[in-house]
Structures are given as C-alpha cells and as structure tokens.
Write a protein that holds these residues in place. Structure first.
Motif, short mmCIF file in Angstrom:
data_model
loop_
_atom_site.label_atom_id
_atom_site.label_comp_id
_atom_site.label_asym_id
_atom_site.label_seq_id
_atom_site.Cartn_x
_atom_site.Cartn_y
_atom_site.Cartn_z
N LEU A 158 70.53 28.86 38.49
CA LEU A 158 71.25 28.17 39.55
C LEU A 158 72.72 27.95 39.18
O LEU A 158 73.62 28.21 40.00
CB LEU A 158 70.57 26.82 39.84
CG LEU A 158 71.24 25.96 40.93
CD1 LEU A 158 71.26 26.69 42.26
CD2 LEU A 158 70.51 24.62 41.07
N ALA A 159 72.98 27.49 37.97
CA ALA A 159 74.37 27.24 37.56
C ALA A 159 75.18 28.52 37.53
O ALA A 159 76.34 28.55 37.97
CB ALA A 159 74.38 26.55 36.20
N GLN A 160 74.59 29.60 37.03
CA GLN A 160 75.30 30.88 36.98
C GLN A 160 75.57 31.41 38.39
O GLN A 160 76.62 31.99 38.65
CB GLN A 160 74.50 31.90 36.16
CG GLN A 160 74.39 31.58 34.68
CD GLN A 160 73.29 30.58 34.38
OE1 GLN A 160 72.68 30.03 35.29
NE2 GLN A 160 73.05 30.33 33.09
N ALA A 161 74.61 31.23 39.31
CA ALA A 161 74.82 31.68 40.67
C ALA A 161 75.94 30.89 41.34
O ALA A 161 76.75 31.45 42.10
CB ALA A 161 73.52 31.54 41.47
N GLN A 162 76.02 29.57 41.11
CA GLN A 162 77.09 28.77 41.67
C GLN A 162 78.45 29.20 41.11
O GLN A 162 79.44 29.25 41.84
CB GLN A 162 76.84 27.29 41.38
CG GLN A 162 75.65 26.71 42.13
CD GLN A 162 75.34 25.30 41.74
OE1 GLN A 162 75.66 24.87 40.63
NE2 GLN A 162 74.69 24.55 42.63
N ASN A 189 74.62 39.63 30.53
CA ASN A 189 74.36 41.06 30.47
C ASN A 189 73.89 41.57 31.83
O ASN A 189 73.76 40.80 32.80
CB ASN A 189 73.35 41.39 29.37
CG ASN A 189 72.06 40.58 29.55
OD1 ASN A 189 71.63 40.30 30.67
ND2 ASN A 189 71.43 40.21 28.42
N GLN A 190 73.60 42.86 31.91
CA GLN A 190 73.20 43.48 33.17
C GLN A 190 71.89 42.91 33.70
O GLN A 190 71.75 42.67 34.90
CB GLN A 190 73.07 45.00 32.96
CG GLN A 190 72.70 45.77 34.21
CD GLN A 190 73.85 45.89 35.18
OE1 GLN A 190 75.01 45.91 34.78
NE2 GLN A 190 73.54 45.96 36.47
N GLU A 191 70.94 42.67 32.84
CA GLU A 191 69.65 42.14 33.26
C GLU A 191 69.78 40.73 33.82
O GLU A 191 69.17 40.38 34.83
CB GLU A 191 68.68 42.15 32.08
CG GLU A 191 67.28 41.66 32.42
CD GLU A 191 66.58 42.52 33.45
OE1 GLU A 191 65.70 41.99 34.17
OE2 GLU A 191 66.91 43.73 33.54
N GLN A 192 70.61 39.91 33.18
CA GLN A 192 70.82 38.55 33.68
C GLN A 192 71.55 38.56 35.03
O GLN A 192 71.25 37.75 35.91
CB GLN A 192 71.61 37.75 32.64
CG GLN A 192 70.85 37.48 31.35
CD GLN A 192 71.73 36.85 30.29
OE1 GLN A 192 72.96 36.98 30.31
NE2 GLN A 192 71.10 36.15 29.35
N LEU A 193 72.49 39.48 35.18
CA LEU A 193 73.19 39.59 36.47
C LEU A 193 72.22 39.98 37.58
O LEU A 193 72.33 39.49 38.72
CB LEU A 193 74.31 40.61 36.35
CG LEU A 193 75.14 40.84 37.63
CD1 LEU A 193 75.81 39.55 38.09
CD2 LEU A 193 76.18 41.93 37.42
N GLN A 237 69.09 39.11 37.78
CA GLN A 237 68.35 37.90 38.12
C GLN A 237 69.17 36.99 39.02
O GLN A 237 68.64 36.39 39.97
CB GLN A 237 67.94 37.16 36.84
CG GLN A 237 67.00 37.95 35.93
CD GLN A 237 65.64 38.17 36.56
OE1 GLN A 237 65.18 37.37 37.38
NE2 GLN A 237 64.98 39.26 36.19
N ILE A 238 70.45 36.88 38.75
CA ILE A 238 71.33 36.04 39.57
C ILE A 238 71.45 36.61 40.98
O ILE A 238 71.39 35.88 41.97
CB ILE A 238 72.71 35.90 38.91
CG1 ILE A 238 72.58 35.21 37.54
CG2 ILE A 238 73.67 35.13 39.80
CD1 ILE A 238 73.86 35.19 36.74
N VAL A 239 71.61 37.92 41.07
CA VAL A 239 71.74 38.56 42.38
C VAL A 239 70.44 38.41 43.18
O VAL A 239 70.47 38.21 44.40
CB VAL A 239 72.13 40.04 42.20
CG1 VAL A 239 72.07 40.77 43.54
CG2 VAL A 239 73.53 40.15 41.61
N LYS A 250 69.98 36.84 46.96
CA LYS A 250 69.35 37.56 48.06
C LYS A 250 68.39 36.68 48.86
O LYS A 250 68.04 37.01 49.99
CB LYS A 250 68.60 38.79 47.53
CG LYS A 250 69.52 39.91 47.05
CD LYS A 250 68.73 41.10 46.55
CE LYS A 250 69.64 42.22 46.10
NZ LYS A 250 68.88 43.40 45.60
N THR A 251 67.96 35.56 48.27
CA THR A 251 67.08 34.65 49.00
C THR A 251 67.85 33.76 49.96
O THR A 251 67.23 33.03 50.75
CB THR A 251 66.31 33.77 48.00
OG1 THR A 251 67.24 32.97 47.24
CG2 THR A 251 65.49 34.63 47.05
N LEU A 252 69.18 33.78 49.94
CA LEU A 252 70.01 32.94 50.80
C LEU A 252 70.35 33.68 52.09
O LEU A 252 70.17 34.90 52.19
CB LEU A 252 71.28 32.52 50.06
CG LEU A 252 71.08 31.87 48.68
CD1 LEU A 252 72.42 31.56 48.05
CD2 LEU A 252 70.22 30.61 48.79
#
Length: 491
Positions: free
Chosen positions: A231-235, A260-264, A266-268, A272-274
């Motif tokens: 949540l914090a990274q997405a904000q 890293n790419q994998e973490q990005l 997860q954030i994306v 996509k749920t918004l």
C-alpha cells in the motif's frame, strides 16, 4: 425537313404509389416500421392492431376475401348501436350516486396503482420496477445536502460539481477553476477552496473531484486497510512516479523507488484493482437493444431462417359496422379500404423479400455458419441480386438496418457482404475472414513479445493470404486492437 407522325412502342417503369410505398417500407428498420404502422393505424380507420394474446398469422391473412365493410347490412348497424347503448347503460349503473366519507377513489375506480401486485408476491421487485437512473451529479448533490456549509461554501461546491465530467474529473484545470471562483467571490482564499475540496473528495464514489489520475488512485488507496500489501509503495508511485509507467525503460523507476521488477509487478496488480474513472458508475445512458428481423436456427442438422415473430407487424383489416350514408362518403370509405389493403400487401412483400435475401446469404456463407468467421467468403450485392433476379438497389434496401439473430450473436445483414483479397493460390479471401485470422493470431501471441504488423503479414502469407503490412495495420485498427508496442506487457 418534313414534319411527320410516327408510331413507336417502348417500355417504361412507372413508380406507382403502391410501388413507392413498398420501396419505402422495405428500406425501413424495425423501429421505423413500427412507427410507420402506428401512423397508418391513426390515419386509416379500416386498420386495426391485433392483441398480443390473440392468435394471428400475418403471412396467411387473406386480403381478397370480402370484409364486413362490403357485406354489412342495416340490421348489423342497428344491432351494434343497441349493443353500444346497452354497454353505456350498464356502465352508468355501476357508478354509485353517493359515496361514504371514508371511501377512497380506488374503491370505485381502477387505477394503475390498483394493478400492483400484493406485498406477498415474492416475484415483485419494487426497486427494480420503480427506481430511476441517478446521474453522478444527482448523487453528489444528494451528498452535498448532508453537509452543513455556509452560503459561500455552497456556491463553491455547486461550481465544483458542475465542472466535473462523466468520469469524475475536473473539466478545467484546478488553477483555472480557482481563478474563476475568486473572480466571482473576491473574499475566497486558496486555502478555503482546497479545504472544501478535501471534504468533497470524501464523497462516493471514491476518487471523484480528482485533479489527476494519480490523485484519483491515491484517494482510493487511502480507503484501503493499512495492512494491504504494497500500500505504501503504491501511494508513493501514484503521487510521484506514475508517469514513469508509460516509459519503455523502467530502470529509472525501479532505481528511484528502490524496488525490483517483481515488486513493481505486485504494486501494479494492486493498482489494477482500482477504478481510474469512478464517475462512470453513474452513467445514465440508456441501453439500446436491437430487435432482429430474422432468426437463424439449426433444426435436425439443417439451417433455417424465419421472420422474428416479435417484430412482425400485428395489423389487419378491421370489421366496421357502420357504412357511409351517401355515395360520396362511400367513395371515401372504399378509398380507405384500398389503401389499407395496399399497406398490408406491402408489409407482406417486405417480409417475403427479407426471407429470400436471408436464405441467399445462408447459401453463400454456409461455411461461416458451420465453421466460423475465418471461413467467410467474399460477397457483393450483385451476387445475391443475380440469384434472386432482383436489382442491386433492392438487395441494398433489404439489408440496410436489418438484423439476423444467430446462435453466435446478432449480425446486420450488411456484415455478410465484404470485399475480397487475392490469395497466392488464385482463390479469393474475404476481408472479414482475414480480420478473424489476425484476431486469432494476436490472441495466441506471447504478451511479452507481441506480433508486429510485419510478422502478422508473414504469418498470413504462410497460410496463402497475400496482404501488405499496411493492410494488416488497417484491419488491426478496424478491430480496435492496439499496436504491438502498446500491447506489450511489462509486468
């Protein structure tokens, strides 16, 4: 030169009123035809509509049999007058002369409300039958009335609501909107306007009154539980680095956010749920449904086409009981009778022509109905016109705005006519079949390595279809399929 008289014969097609009426009805859609029938019912007293619960076959209606107008007698007229008089007398007897003080109107007269089902009816959904569509503006105004605001704040809030588009974003930029408000309200400060904006951004749906896509997503992220993963990274991504997602090189974004790419990815996935356009939840555009003119079905391994009974005109000659008193009026009635017969005959000819054209299309495009769109054959109006021995203009009118319901969906008759492309083996392919092949190839591609237009052209050439890269690009754009660079998935 000496003047002389000569006698010659020639053929000429005259557009009689009956022929003009038949042509006009043939090119009408089902909705236009219903309006035309309604106009005919209102203008011609010798036409009447048939109740939907009454058995009626429009194709089998006899037009040449004598009607009651042609064989009515004086005794029939007298009987009908007596029947009308007795019915009126019976209705007067049902009306009481005096009513009790506590009597309601529904106790005596039937109203639309008296036809509502009882409260014990489980199938009755009051909300589904009485609710009206609510627009985004109406929903926001309803929430605004729940706030205790000053007169100045009310003026500002109404101006902000009026400046929203259908998606829930401001039409003008926040700076321009603030200048317009301060021009009208000289004592309005920027801090007051932004404080009010923060209150409005708490309205439902979450994300409205956003000044950018990043702010819209941030407002929705703020409503999620704090235990939401990433949540914090997405904000942080929405507030500072959202524009980096559109770049081909994501290394600057990964470096700035220290992920890293994998973490990005997860954030994306969380983003996509918004909902990027929350205001569209209250879109009030009514859905328009197509009533097909024809129905295609498969019975005992054989395809058959029939007219849609729900779209057939339920109209017939009425049975009048009163004749005109003089010859002048009798002539007018006879004219009305002839016009009514012409109208019904034109409707029958329209249905017969649609059936002939649909059966011809079924014969030409048999492989399409059996195997799919990739086996569509090239077809032009002249091909059907030659088979049916009709003019091309007649086929064009019969296929315009006419729809056929098939087991695969509803298609306009014009859909089955397409241009052709020469193959390497000398045969022709339909443009619709080529589009279907392109769509199938793109559906099977690797999302991380999408097929380019050149690659698609080479794959089609391997199947014997010779098309240029520009043609592939044109067909792809007509299918609303993005380019390979836009289709590429980076996460």
């Amino acid at each position: 030169m000496k003047a002389s008289l000569t006698l010659s014969t020639s053929q000429q097609l005259a557009l009689t009123p009956q022929l003009q009426q038949a042509i006009r009805l043939l090119q009408m859609s089902s909705l236009d035809l219903q309006q035309e029938i309604q106009d005919a019912l209102e203008s011609n007293a010798l036409l009447e509509s048939v109740d939907e619960h009454e058995e009626f076959s429009f194709q089998e209606q006899a037009l040449n049999t004598p009607t009651a107008l042609e064989k009515a007698t004086d005794q029939q007229k007298i009987d009908n007058l007596h029947a009308d008089h007795s019915e009126a007398q019976e209705w007067e007897e049902k009306i009481p002369t005096e009513l009790a003080l506590d009597t309601s109107w529904e106790d005596v007269y039937q109203t639309s409300a008296s036809h509502l089902p009882s409260t014990s009816d489980e199938d009755w959904d009051y909300g589904a039958n009485t609710a009206s569509d609510t627009s985004l503006k109406d929903h926001l105004l309803w929430q605004l009335n729940l706030l205790k605001l000053s007169n100045k704040q009310q003026v500002v809030a109404l101006a902000l609501i009026d400046n929203l588009n259908e998606a829930g974003y401001f039409i003008d930029s926040w700076e321009q909107l603030l200048q317009q408000l301060q021009h009208q309200l000289t004592d309005l400060s920027q801090s007051e306007a932004e404080s009010l904006l923060q209150q409005l951004q708490l309205f439902e749906p979450v994300g409205v009154f956003a000044r950018s896509l990043g702010e819209c997503l941030s407002l929705q992220l703020a409503q999620l539980p704090e235990t939401t993963p990433w949540l914090a990274q997405a904000q942080l991504l929405c507030s500072k680095y959202l524009n980096y997602l559109g770049e081909k090189d994501l290394s600057p974004l990964l470096r700035r956010m220290r992920i890293n790419q994998e973490q990005l990815s997860q954030i994306v996935n969380l983003l996509k749920t918004l909902d990027p356009k929350p205001g569209l939840q209250y879109e009030t555009a009514s859905t328009e449904y197509i009533v097909p003119d024809l129905i295609l079905s498969k019975v005992q391994d054989r395809w058959q086409v029939e007219l849609n009974p729900n779209s057939l005109p339920r109209i017939r000659l009425s049975q009048p009981s009163i004749l005109a008193p003089d010859n002048r009026g009798q002539g007018f009635v006879n004219q009305q009778l002839q016009e009514a017969r012409w109208f019904i005959r034109s409707l029958q000819n329209r249905g017969e022509t649609l059936l002939k054209v649909a059966n011809a299309i079924l014969e030409f495009q048999y492989d399409f109905f059996e195997r799919g769109a990739q086996y569509m054959k090239p077809l032009v109006l002249a091909d059907v016109a030659d088979v049916l021995e009709m003019h091309e203009s007649t086929i064009s009118r019969a296929t315009a705005q006419k729809y056929m319901h098939t087991p695969f969906g509803v298609y306009e008759l014009k859909y089955f006519f397409s241009s052709h492309v020469n193959n390497l083996d000398g045969e022709d392919s339909s443009s619709i079949a080529i589009k279907a092949k392109i769509q199938a190839l793109i559906k099977q591609e690797d999302p991380k390595k999408p097929l380019s237009d050149s690659k698609l052209a080479s794959l089609l050439e391997a199947e014997g279809i010779n098309v240029a890269r520009r043609t592939v690009a044109k067909y792809r754009e007509s299918l609303d399929i993005p380019s390979s660079s836009d289709r590429k998935q980076r996460f």
